[in-house]
Design a protein around this motif. Sequence first.
Motif, PDB file in Angstrom:
ATOM      1  N   LEU A  92     -38.586   9.144  91.840  1.00 12.85           N
ATOM      2  CA  LEU A  92     -37.154   9.426  91.893  1.00 12.85           C
ATOM      3  C   LEU A  92     -36.519   8.803  93.129  1.00 12.85           C
ATOM      4  CD1 LEU A  92     -37.194  13.151  90.730  1.00 12.85           C
ATOM      5  CD2 LEU A  92     -36.346  11.177  89.439  1.00 12.85           C
ATOM      6  N   THR A  93     -37.241   8.834  94.241  1.00  6.82           N
ATOM      7  CA  THR A  93     -36.731   8.220  95.465  1.00  6.82           C
ATOM      8  C   THR A  93     -36.622   6.710  95.286  1.00  6.82           C
ATOM      9  OG1 THR A  93     -37.771   9.943  96.798  1.00  6.82           O
ATOM     10  CG2 THR A  93     -37.127   7.936  97.935  1.00  6.82           C
ATOM     11  N   ALA A  94     -37.644   6.093  94.665  1.00  2.00           N
ATOM     12  CA  ALA A  94     -37.600   4.654  94.415  1.00  2.00           C
ATOM     13  C   ALA A  94     -36.438   4.306  93.495  1.00  2.00           C
ATOM     14  CB  ALA A  94     -38.918   4.196  93.804  1.00  2.00           C
ATOM     15  N   SER A  95     -36.179   5.154  92.499  1.00  2.00           N
ATOM     16  CA  SER A  95     -35.073   4.918  91.575  1.00  2.00           C
ATOM     17  C   SER A  95     -33.740   4.907  92.316  1.00  2.00           C
ATOM     18  CB  SER A  95     -35.072   5.995  90.487  1.00  2.00           C
ATOM     19  OG  SER A  95     -33.994   5.794  89.594  1.00  2.00           O
ATOM     20  N   ARG A  96     -33.560   5.835  93.253  1.00  2.00           N
ATOM     21  CA  ARG A  96     -32.317   5.866  94.033  1.00  2.00           C
ATOM     22  C   ARG A  96     -32.223   4.656  94.944  1.00  2.00           C
ATOM     23  NH1 ARG A  96     -33.670  11.403  94.613  1.00  2.00           N
ATOM     24  NH2 ARG A  96     -34.451  10.991  96.713  1.00  2.00           N
ATOM     25  N   ASP A  97     -33.360   4.311  95.587  1.00  2.00           N
ATOM     26  CA  ASP A  97     -33.355   3.201  96.537  1.00  2.00           C
ATOM     27  C   ASP A  97     -32.963   1.889  95.865  1.00  2.00           C
ATOM     28  OD1 ASP A  97     -34.095   4.895  98.511  1.00  2.00           O
ATOM     29  OD2 ASP A  97     -36.218   4.304  98.551  1.00  2.00           O
ATOM     30  N   TYR A  98     -33.448   1.702  94.611  1.00  2.00           N
ATOM     31  CA  TYR A  98     -33.147   0.464  93.908  1.00  2.00           C
ATOM     32  C   TYR A  98     -31.899   0.556  93.050  1.00  2.00           C
ATOM     33  CZ  TYR A  98     -37.666  -1.242  95.411  1.00  2.00           C
ATOM     34  OH  TYR A  98     -38.732  -1.637  96.170  1.00  2.00           O
ATOM     35  N   THR A 105     -40.802  17.882  96.571  1.00  2.00           N
ATOM     36  CA  THR A 105     -39.644  17.422  97.339  1.00  2.00           C
ATOM     37  C   THR A 105     -40.061  16.576  98.532  1.00  2.00           C
ATOM     38  OG1 THR A 105     -39.608  19.466  98.673  1.00  2.00           O
ATOM     39  CG2 THR A 105     -38.278  19.442  96.668  1.00  2.00           C
ATOM     40  N   GLY A 106     -41.345  16.244  98.606  1.00  2.00           N
ATOM     41  CA  GLY A 106     -41.835  15.404  99.692  1.00  2.00           C
ATOM     42  C   GLY A 106     -42.053  16.132 100.996  1.00  2.00           C
ATOM     43  N   VAL A 107     -42.144  17.455 100.950  1.00  2.00           N
ATOM     44  CA  VAL A 107     -42.305  18.274 102.154  1.00  2.00           C
ATOM     45  C   VAL A 107     -43.759  18.734 102.275  1.00  2.00           C
ATOM     46  CG1 VAL A 107     -41.616  20.429 103.283  1.00  2.00           C
ATOM     47  CG2 VAL A 107     -39.910  19.037 102.085  1.00  2.00           C
ATOM     48  N   TRP A 108     -44.305  18.697 103.487  1.00  2.00           N
ATOM     49  CA  TRP A 108     -45.667  19.181 103.717  1.00  2.00           C
ATOM     50  C   TRP A 108     -45.739  20.693 103.490  1.00  2.00           C
ATOM     51  CZ3 TRP A 108     -49.828  16.324 103.932  1.00  2.00           C
ATOM     52  CH2 TRP A 108     -49.748  14.996 104.376  1.00  2.00           C
ATOM     53  N   HIS A 130     -41.627  12.740  92.938  1.00  2.00           N
ATOM     54  CA  HIS A 130     -40.667  12.594  94.040  1.00  2.00           C
ATOM     55  C   HIS A 130     -40.563  11.129  94.470  1.00  2.00           C
ATOM     56  CE1 HIS A 130     -38.704  13.195  97.921  1.00  2.00           C
ATOM     57  NE2 HIS A 130     -39.705  12.539  98.475  1.00  2.00           N
ATOM     58  N   LEU A 131     -41.709  10.459  94.586  1.00  2.00           N
ATOM     59  CA  LEU A 131     -41.697   9.053  94.995  1.00  2.00           C
ATOM     60  C   LEU A 131     -40.965   8.189  93.976  1.00  2.00           C
ATOM     61  CD1 LEU A 131     -45.360   8.608  96.330  1.00  2.00           C
ATOM     62  CD2 LEU A 131     -43.265   8.742  97.693  1.00  2.00           C
TER      63      LEU A 131
END
Length: 392
Positions: free
Chosen positions: A364-370, A242-245, A361-362
């Motif tokens: 999926l995030t890129a998919s949403r951003d674009y 989920t992109g959390v440390w 996660h990256l």
Amino acid sequence: MNATALGFLGIMTGRRHGMPPLAEPEFCSHLCRAAPLYGLKVLIFHPEGVAEDGSYVDGYEWRDGQWEPAQAPPPDILYNRCFYRTAREKRAASIALAALSRSLPWSRGLPDKWSVYEILRRSPAAAALLPETVQYSGREALGNMLAWSEYGVFLKPRAGSHGKRTLHAVLLGSRDGGGVKVRGRGSSNEPFQYVFGTLDEGLDWIDRFIGLRRYIIQPYLQLTGRGGQPFDVRVLMQKNGTGVWTLTGMAVRLGARGSLTSNLHGGGTAARARPFLLAEYGRSGEELLEELTRASALLPPLLEASCGRLGELGLDFGIDAGGRIYLLEANSKPGRTVFRLTDDRIAARLAAENPLGYARHLLLTASRDYKLPRGQLRSHGRLISMVPKEDS
């Protein structure tokens, strides 16, 4: 390479002798075996495997229980695991990274040790963890530091790794004949020790040893256990799916008695952190574990704020006899061997698989951003179809 996946993770690594000629073969094979669980395809490659125009990558994939040569389009996510032993290797990696400029970096890197020190000392909480540090500016300044440092000074390259080319220098008292005692490790991590009859002779030798390299100097810290072995605590911090440390694992690295460092590359061994610290510090061991956990959570966001997005950090802490904790080093390309040596199977698995979860996660995030259609990701003009994890 079969493109039916959420996306393509490319792992750029160094060479080694044997087949496959890949550095960290166990880590690479674990990534490849686990990748389908995260909807990913993985290719391992060398910098030399990248086409000059970045249009394709030659490397190796794990297929049917063995490594096979493969060619693929540029990766969606690029995970750089190269360690540079020479200027030539560093240049080759830089050329490859430039050719793959359209691939999303899995993580940025950290600057050299002095720059990391400069970043962290701006935070009062982080500054409390840092040994006093100065840059090497010549033999005169080093001589002044030696004069007031009871246990001598520790010198290390600003861009070094694995304990190579590190030095401990200490003034000898009159009963020991005076002069300077120097011990350290060479460029191949081989240990050495010299005694110089005068301060000037010692300073001249150190200056020649350093040459044009940039070094930092710190007071030599007494970071040994009751058995006389130097030790530090390696904490692996990673971003999860989920992109959390998260704190993946913690272990103690032990050097040989009388050794300058506790690095595994220098012949060190490993132990589980909790039993070791409880044996060394008694009830205070639990408090130290809590302090280490808090310090480890503090540092990644501070470094990200100045260095850009990071995916993982290896944090090395020293603990003196009084229980004071020092941050010795932060590494953006940490190893994972320590968890295998301590038989910490949970930490070892997470250490290998968290990079896959974060890559997912990256993506999926890129998919949403674009704003791509659900279930699809555009990879350099090519649509990749997504299949469910359990069917991968």
